[in-house]
Motif scaffolding. Structure first.
Motif, PDB file in Angstrom:
ATOM      1  N   GLU A 277     -28.028 -21.611 -39.566  1.00 38.31           N
ATOM      2  CA  GLU A 277     -28.656 -20.402 -40.098  1.00 38.31           C
ATOM      3  C   GLU A 277     -30.170 -20.430 -39.888  1.00 38.31           C
ATOM      4  N   THR A 278     -30.768 -21.596 -40.088  1.00 32.33           N
ATOM      5  CA  THR A 278     -32.210 -21.732 -39.883  1.00 32.33           C
ATOM      6  C   THR A 278     -32.575 -21.544 -38.415  1.00 32.33           C
ATOM      7  N   VAL A 279     -31.802 -22.140 -37.528  1.00 36.92           N
ATOM      8  CA  VAL A 279     -32.067 -22.008 -36.101  1.00 36.92           C
ATOM      9  C   VAL A 279     -31.949 -20.547 -35.678  1.00 36.92           C
ATOM     10  N   ALA A 280     -30.960 -19.841 -36.222  1.00 37.82           N
ATOM     11  CA  ALA A 280     -30.796 -18.421 -35.901  1.00 37.82           C
ATOM     12  C   ALA A 280     -32.025 -17.624 -36.318  1.00 37.82           C
ATOM     13  N   ALA A 281     -32.598 -17.944 -37.477  1.00 37.30           N
ATOM     14  CA  ALA A 281     -33.801 -17.255 -37.939  1.00 37.30           C
ATOM     15  C   ALA A 281     -34.987 -17.555 -37.032  1.00 37.30           C
ATOM     16  N   TRP A 282     -35.097 -18.797 -36.570  1.00 37.95           N
ATOM     17  CA  TRP A 282     -36.167 -19.140 -35.620  1.00 37.95           C
ATOM     18  C   TRP A 282     -36.017 -18.335 -34.334  1.00 37.95           C
ATOM     19  N   LEU A 283     -34.777 -18.268 -33.826  1.00 35.13           N
ATOM     20  CA  LEU A 283     -34.535 -17.525 -32.589  1.00 35.13           C
ATOM     21  C   LEU A 283     -34.866 -16.047 -32.761  1.00 35.13           C
ATOM     22  N   ASP A 284     -34.512 -15.485 -33.916  1.00 36.89           N
ATOM     23  CA  ASP A 284     -34.831 -14.082 -34.182  1.00 36.89           C
ATOM     24  C   ASP A 284     -36.343 -13.856 -34.113  1.00 36.89           C
ATOM     25  N   ALA A 285     -37.093 -14.766 -34.717  1.00 39.82           N
ATOM     26  CA  ALA A 285     -38.547 -14.631 -34.738  1.00 39.82           C
ATOM     27  C   ALA A 285     -39.125 -14.739 -33.329  1.00 39.82           C
TER      28      ALA A 285
ATOM     29  N   ASP B 148     -21.810 -21.575 -30.144  1.00 36.73           N
ATOM     30  CA  ASP B 148     -22.338 -20.218 -30.034  1.00 36.73           C
ATOM     31  C   ASP B 148     -23.858 -20.218 -29.958  1.00 36.73           C
ATOM     32  N   GLN B 149     -24.478 -21.097 -30.742  1.00 34.29           N
ATOM     33  CA  GLN B 149     -25.934 -21.145 -30.750  1.00 34.29           C
ATOM     34  C   GLN B 149     -26.490 -21.704 -29.442  1.00 34.29           C
ATOM     35  N   LEU B 150     -25.824 -22.682 -28.890  1.00 31.39           N
ATOM     36  CA  LEU B 150     -26.244 -23.235 -27.601  1.00 31.39           C
ATOM     37  C   LEU B 150     -26.211 -22.158 -26.525  1.00 31.39           C
ATOM     38  N   ARG B 151     -25.177 -21.352 -26.546  1.00 34.53           N
ATOM     39  CA  ARG B 151     -25.079 -20.275 -25.554  1.00 34.53           C
ATOM     40  C   ARG B 151     -26.173 -19.233 -25.766  1.00 34.53           C
ATOM     41  N   ARG B 152     -26.494 -18.959 -27.030  1.00 25.43           N
ATOM     42  CA  ARG B 152     -27.570 -17.996 -27.311  1.00 25.43           C
ATOM     43  C   ARG B 152     -28.907 -18.546 -26.827  1.00 25.43           C
ATOM     44  N   ILE B 153     -29.175 -19.809 -27.074  1.00 23.48           N
ATOM     45  CA  ILE B 153     -30.429 -20.417 -26.631  1.00 23.48           C
ATOM     46  C   ILE B 153     -30.548 -20.341 -25.110  1.00 23.48           C
ATOM     47  N   ALA B 154     -29.459 -20.679 -24.432  1.00 24.89           N
ATOM     48  CA  ALA B 154     -29.471 -20.690 -22.967  1.00 24.89           C
ATOM     49  C   ALA B 154     -29.752 -19.310 -22.395  1.00 24.89           C
ATOM     50  N   THR B 155     -29.105 -18.297 -22.930  1.00 28.76           N
ATOM     51  CA  THR B 155     -29.277 -16.951 -22.380  1.00 28.76           C
ATOM     52  C   THR B 155     -30.597 -16.315 -22.799  1.00 28.76           C
ATOM     53  N   SER B 156     -31.213 -16.822 -23.882  1.00 25.23           N
ATOM     54  CA  SER B 156     -32.476 -16.238 -24.353  1.00 25.23           C
ATOM     55  C   SER B 156     -33.674 -16.703 -23.543  1.00 25.23           C
ATOM     56  N   GLY B 157     -33.495 -17.763 -22.737  1.00 26.46           N
ATOM     57  CA  GLY B 157     -34.611 -18.291 -21.967  1.00 26.46           C
ATOM     58  C   GLY B 157     -35.267 -19.493 -22.599  1.00 26.46           C
ATOM     59  N   SER B 158     -34.849 -19.865 -23.816  1.00 26.86           N
ATOM     60  CA  SER B 158     -35.337 -21.093 -24.435  1.00 26.86           C
ATOM     61  C   SER B 158     -34.551 -22.274 -23.875  1.00 26.86           C
TER      62      SER B 158
ATOM     63  N   ARG C 150     -14.915 -22.380 -22.903  1.00 28.67           N
ATOM     64  CA  ARG C 150     -15.077 -22.684 -21.480  1.00 28.67           C
ATOM     65  C   ARG C 150     -15.357 -21.416 -20.676  1.00 28.67           C
ATOM     66  N   LEU C 151     -14.732 -20.314 -21.079  1.00 28.96           N
ATOM     67  CA  LEU C 151     -14.968 -19.052 -20.384  1.00 28.96           C
ATOM     68  C   LEU C 151     -16.406 -18.601 -20.588  1.00 28.96           C
ATOM     69  N   ALA C 152     -16.897 -18.720 -21.839  1.00 29.13           N
ATOM     70  CA  ALA C 152     -18.283 -18.344 -22.105  1.00 29.13           C
ATOM     71  C   ALA C 152     -19.235 -19.222 -21.319  1.00 29.13           C
ATOM     72  N   ALA C 153     -18.877 -20.494 -21.237  1.00 29.95           N
ATOM     73  CA  ALA C 153     -19.725 -21.409 -20.461  1.00 29.95           C
ATOM     74  C   ALA C 153     -19.742 -21.021 -18.995  1.00 29.95           C
ATOM     75  N   ALA C 154     -18.589 -20.617 -18.489  1.00 28.38           N
ATOM     76  CA  ALA C 154     -18.516 -20.222 -17.073  1.00 28.38           C
ATOM     77  C   ALA C 154     -19.341 -18.981 -16.810  1.00 28.38           C
ATOM     78  N   LEU C 155     -19.341 -18.041 -17.756  1.00 28.09           N
ATOM     79  CA  LEU C 155     -20.117 -16.826 -17.565  1.00 28.09           C
ATOM     80  C   LEU C 155     -21.598 -17.112 -17.514  1.00 28.09           C
ATOM     81  N   LEU C 156     -22.025 -18.122 -18.230  1.00 27.68           N
ATOM     82  CA  LEU C 156     -23.438 -18.479 -18.159  1.00 27.68           C
ATOM     83  C   LEU C 156     -23.787 -19.048 -16.799  1.00 27.68           C
ATOM     84  N   ALA C 157     -22.854 -19.769 -16.202  1.00 30.11           N
ATOM     85  CA  ALA C 157     -23.008 -20.292 -14.827  1.00 30.11           C
ATOM     86  C   ALA C 157     -24.255 -21.147 -14.646  1.00 30.11           C
ATOM     87  N   LEU C 158     -24.626 -21.877 -15.640  1.00 23.80           N
ATOM     88  CA  LEU C 158     -25.765 -22.776 -15.491  1.00 23.80           C
ATOM     89  C   LEU C 158     -25.303 -24.055 -14.839  1.00 23.80           C
TER      90      LEU C 158
END
Length: 367
Positions: free
Chosen positions: A209-217, A239-249, A4-12
């Motif tokens: 793991e596959t999604v992480a590789a796609w995001l890296d690319a 964790d992956q949802l938060r990474r996607i959100a902050t990456s701009g995807s 919840r704290l990580a979600a709050a920091l994203l503030a979306l």
């Protein structure tokens, strides 16, 4: 608690109940401050994100706010004599001058930082408006110095708008970025001038793991995509949802076929908000009732190219897909499914970059 704290920091923020207006293929968003129309550029073109129209933060500098960007700390500050907003450009999160969490993130694209136009304008006692005009929409931010009401300004500024649009068209070495994409029925055929189009890649996000590789690319080239999750995958991908959100995807949902799709989507959005501080209207359900989903306030994906059956597992497949895209005369939405290797994706992205293609994230206006 940590989630919840990580979600709050994203503030979306929560999205609205209706899809943003769909623009014609050649439409653009003009920006104006008081009685002045700003230059029209792809790099600063407003776009919809999280249910709000985002404009370059420099628009508010033009409206008289203080503007400070610290390259070392990656911090952007907007301020006036009594208030301030401090954005962490790396994470997108923001705080007020009192240290309170701000509800709307900033988004960086192509080195330009964008902020939510209406909320930021309201915070600094500016007035925001969005008015239909020739060639698109006029986004206007008015300070206390503004004189003309919007109805009168759009009439008096018509010459400025036309001139800016013509200048924009002349300076574009490729087709302008298409805001309205994903529609069926565009003309096929080879077109040498079709390079430099927008390609909206859409994945089925199943294996972390596959999604992480796609995001890296994607991130290695500054590209974005849309990742669609089933209910089961969503529940284990915080964790992956938060990474996607902050990456701009962007994140989309797959509710599963059958009755109760709207209820399942509402539950999935609650999970998404708890995990990443965001909600989405993007859905993919090829066998579902698209009309019912739209009536419920969602934006169902209807890809121009469905590649899931063939996958993307080699450089040859990547070249084949790029040629298929090259036959389109405008922007293209592509459903890739989950059978995509990181190597093939990197090969596709490298070729797309050579063609000067753009890979933005899917948005609600891309329909």
């Amino acid at each position: 608690m940590k989630k919840r704290l990580a979600a709050a920091l994203l503030a979306l923020v929560l999205l609205g109940t209706l899809c943003p207006p769909v623009l014609a293929e050649d439409s653009v968003y003009f920006t104006a401050v008081d009685e002045r129309v700003l230059d029209l550029k792809d790099s600063t073109m407003p776009f919809w994100f999280g249910g709000y129209l985002y404009v370059a933060a420099t628009v508010f500098r033009e409206s008289g706010l203080g503007y400070s960007f610290n390259v070392v700390t990656q911090t952007l500050v907007l301020y006036d004599s009594s208030r301030s907003l401090v954005f962490n450009v790396a994470t997108g999160s923001g705080t007020t001058g009192q240290g309170e969490l701000y509800d709307h993130v900033c988004v960086t694209r192509g080195g330009v930082t964008f902020v939510a136009a209406s909320p930021v304008a309201s915070y600094f006692s500016r007035v925001y408006s969005n008015t239909p005009v020739n060639h698109g929409y006029l986004i206007r931010v008015k300070s206390a110095s503004a004189v003309l009401p919007d109805s009168m300004f759009t009439d008096t500024a018509s010459y400025q708008l036309d001139a800016k649009y013509q200048q924009y068209q002349k300076q574009s070495t490729t087709n302008p970025t298409d805001i309205n994409t994903g529609e069926k029925g565009e003309a096929e055929g080879e077109d040498p001038a079709s390079s430099g189009k927008s390609i909206y890649l859409c994945f089925l996000a199943e294996d972390a793991e596959t999604v992480a590789a796609w995001l890296d690319a994607l991130e290695s080239r500054g590209f974005h995509a849309a990742f669609y999750f089933t209910e089961e995958a969503l529940s284990r991908s915080g964790d992956q949802l938060r990474r996607i959100a902050t990456s701009g995807s962007t994140v989309g949902l797959i509710p599963g076929f059958g009755a109760g799709a709207a209820e399942r989507l509402a539950a999935m959005n609650r999970t998404l908000f708890a995990e990443a501080g965001m909600k989405t209207r993007l859905v993919y359900e090829p066998d579902g009732d698209a009309a019912a989903l739209r009536a419920a306030g969602y934006c169902p994906l209807n890809p121009i190219i469905d590649r899931a059956e063939y996958g993307l597992g080699s450089s040859g497949a990547a070249n084949s897909l790029l040629k298929q895209i090259g036959k389109r005369r405008s922007s293209v939405s592509v459903w890739l499914g989950s059978d995509v290797t990181a190597g093939a994706l990197r090969a596709f992205l490298a070729s797309a970059a050579e063609e000067a293609d753009r890979l933005p994230a899917m948005t609600e206006t891309a329909f």
